[in-house]
Design a protein around this motif. Structure first.
Motif, PDB file in Angstrom:
ATOM      1  N   GLY A 193       0.909  -1.142  -0.106  1.00  0.00           N
ATOM      2  CA  GLY A 193      -0.078  -0.066   0.058  1.00  0.00           C
ATOM      3  C   GLY A 193       0.858   1.151   0.065  1.00  0.00           C
ATOM      4  O   GLY A 193       2.046   1.312  -0.250  1.00  0.00           O
ATOM      5  N   PHE A 208      -3.271   5.533   2.041  1.00  0.00           N
ATOM      6  CA  PHE A 208      -4.390   4.624   2.298  1.00  0.00           C
ATOM      7  C   PHE A 208      -4.272   3.245   2.702  1.00  0.00           C
ATOM      8  O   PHE A 208      -4.719   2.396   2.701  1.00  0.00           O
ATOM      9  N   ILE A 224      -5.781  -0.513   1.516  1.00  0.00           N
ATOM     10  CA  ILE A 224      -7.026  -0.592   1.117  1.00  0.00           C
ATOM     11  C   ILE A 224      -7.149  -0.901  -0.263  1.00  0.00           C
ATOM     12  O   ILE A 224      -8.079  -1.875  -0.560  1.00  0.00           O
ATOM     13  N   ARG A 225      -6.289  -0.481  -1.304  1.00  0.00           N
ATOM     14  CA  ARG A 225      -6.549  -0.878  -2.560  1.00  0.00           C
ATOM     15  C   ARG A 225      -6.157  -2.649  -2.534  1.00  0.00           C
ATOM     16  O   ARG A 225      -7.041  -3.248  -3.202  1.00  0.00           O
ATOM     17  N   TRP A 226      -5.508  -3.096  -1.897  1.00  0.00           N
ATOM     18  CA  TRP A 226      -5.114  -4.535  -1.889  1.00  0.00           C
ATOM     19  C   TRP A 226      -6.384  -5.307  -1.232  1.00  0.00           C
ATOM     20  O   TRP A 226      -6.611  -6.217  -1.773  1.00  0.00           O
ATOM     21  N   SER A 279      -9.299  -4.460  -1.035  1.00  0.00           N
ATOM     22  CA  SER A 279     -10.419  -4.456  -2.048  1.00  0.00           C
ATOM     23  C   SER A 279     -10.196  -5.326  -3.111  1.00  0.00           C
ATOM     24  O   SER A 279     -11.353  -5.871  -3.629  1.00  0.00           O
ATOM     25  N   GLN A 280      -8.990  -5.403  -3.782  1.00  0.00           N
ATOM     26  CA  GLN A 280      -8.871  -6.423  -4.978  1.00  0.00           C
ATOM     27  C   GLN A 280      -9.072  -7.686  -4.042  1.00  0.00           C
ATOM     28  O   GLN A 280      -9.768  -8.614  -4.729  1.00  0.00           O
TER      29      GLN A 280
END
Length: 331
Positions: free
Chosen positions: A250, A254, A257-259, A261-262
């Motif tokens: 990350g 954030f 969060i991206r990971w 969400s994936q």
């Protein structure tokens, strides 16, 4: 005769966000228990990645809840073991003199800490304070990931990516307790240690790529966050379970969060199960871990010990990463 000061204590304070260099020892008021709290004399404490996040204030999104410009809670530290020295009026399960361990929101890197009595479990007589202090965050994360999400049982093939770290060393041993065949992924210098705590197979990630093996795993517990989901899914059984801890890639704004969400989106459409793990402290889990330690099924791996007076040095060393097991502070 000199009077003993029972109203103050020494605690490690973070007056601003940063690394180990911002910490300083201060004399502060000794805590008193709330109605449901106990005050514990800290005998040992251990470091975890959450301590660094709160100290650094990263990801920055955390600061909305923990202080935008500086930490709301200046005393850091979450994992500890010690003796109860005071109890609140509604506390019935713990008494003064009890040996306890647990995870608290903050303040463990001090002579005394006050927290909800429900955060603690008893330290068996056969268990040292240092070993007990090493277990809460990392042990409960490993236990809840493997037992509760992975549903690991006899005969399952489990791969642990990041097996030599604080959570990983507990995960190897807990997976063995649950009856699994364990493959551990670590660097060259940790191979013998990981084998010693029970791994059946060890993959040196500096020499081999575990995502290119031909063995499908029933459960993959990822504590490193250094591989793409499509790579990991190549070696995950068709009905397998992938578990990701918070140690995921990350940025400073954030975080993971991206990971995460994936992981969540892939879980919606993939035949396999993919879950992110958010550990929830539970006294029952602490008791379970203590029982495993007493009967010899679980051995906390402690690589480094520092006196509590050297907390800043311990944090600085911990920030370098690549630790083998846990770092413990001894009061």
């Amino acid at each position: 005769m000199t009077d003993v000061d029972t109203t103050s204590m020494t605690a490690w304070i973070a007056p601003r966000y940063g690394g180990g260099e911002v910490l300083r020892a201060e004399v502060v008021p000794r805590p008193t228990p709330g109605d449901r709290d106990v005050v514990v004399r800290v005998r040992a404490a251990s470091l975890c990645s959450g301590d660094l996040h709160l100290l650094n204030g990263t990801p920055y999104l955390l600061r909305l809840g923990f202080g935008v410009r500086r930490p709301k809670h200046r005393m850091i530290g979450q994992n500890l073991a010690g003796e109860v020295v005071a109890v609140g009026g509604s506390v019935t399960d713990l008494r003064v003199g009890d040996r306890v361990f647990g995870e608290v929101p903050s303040g463990a890197f001090a002579e005394y800490v006050s927290a909800d009595a429900g955060a603690f479990a008893a330290v068996p007589a056969a268990l040292s304070m240092e070993d007990a202090a090493a277990m809460p965050d990392s042990g409960m994360t490993a236990l809840q990931g493997l037992r509760d999400i992975g549903k690991v049982g006899p005969g399952h093939r489990v791969l642990i990516n990041g097996a030599s770290g604080g959570v990983g060393t507990f995960a190897v041993q807990i997976a063995k307790v649950l009856g699994a065949h364990v493959t551990a992924v670590c660097s060259t210098r940790h191979i013998e240690m990981v084998r010693d705590i029970g791994a059946d197979t060890v993959i040196d990630y500096t020499a081999d790529d575990f995502t290119r093996t031909k063995v499908p795993y029933d459960v993959i517990f990822d504590l490193a966050g250094n591989r793409k989901l499509r790579e990991i899914r190549r070696v995950l059984a068709a009905d397998g379970v992938f578990i990701s801890s918070a140690a995921a890639p990350g940025n400073n704004w954030f975080g993971p969060i991206r990971w995460l969400s994936q992981v969540w989106l892939t879980d919606l459409f993939a035949p396999q199960t993919l879950k992110a793990l958010l550990m929830r402290p539970a006294a029952a889990d602490l008791e379970y871990l203590a029982g495993l330690a007493v009967d010899g099924s679980l051995r906390p791996v402690i690589e480094r010990r520092f006196p509590l007076s050297d907390t800043a040095l311990a944090i600085a060393a911990f920030e370098q990463g690549h630790a083998s097991g846990k770092t413990v502070l001894v009061a």
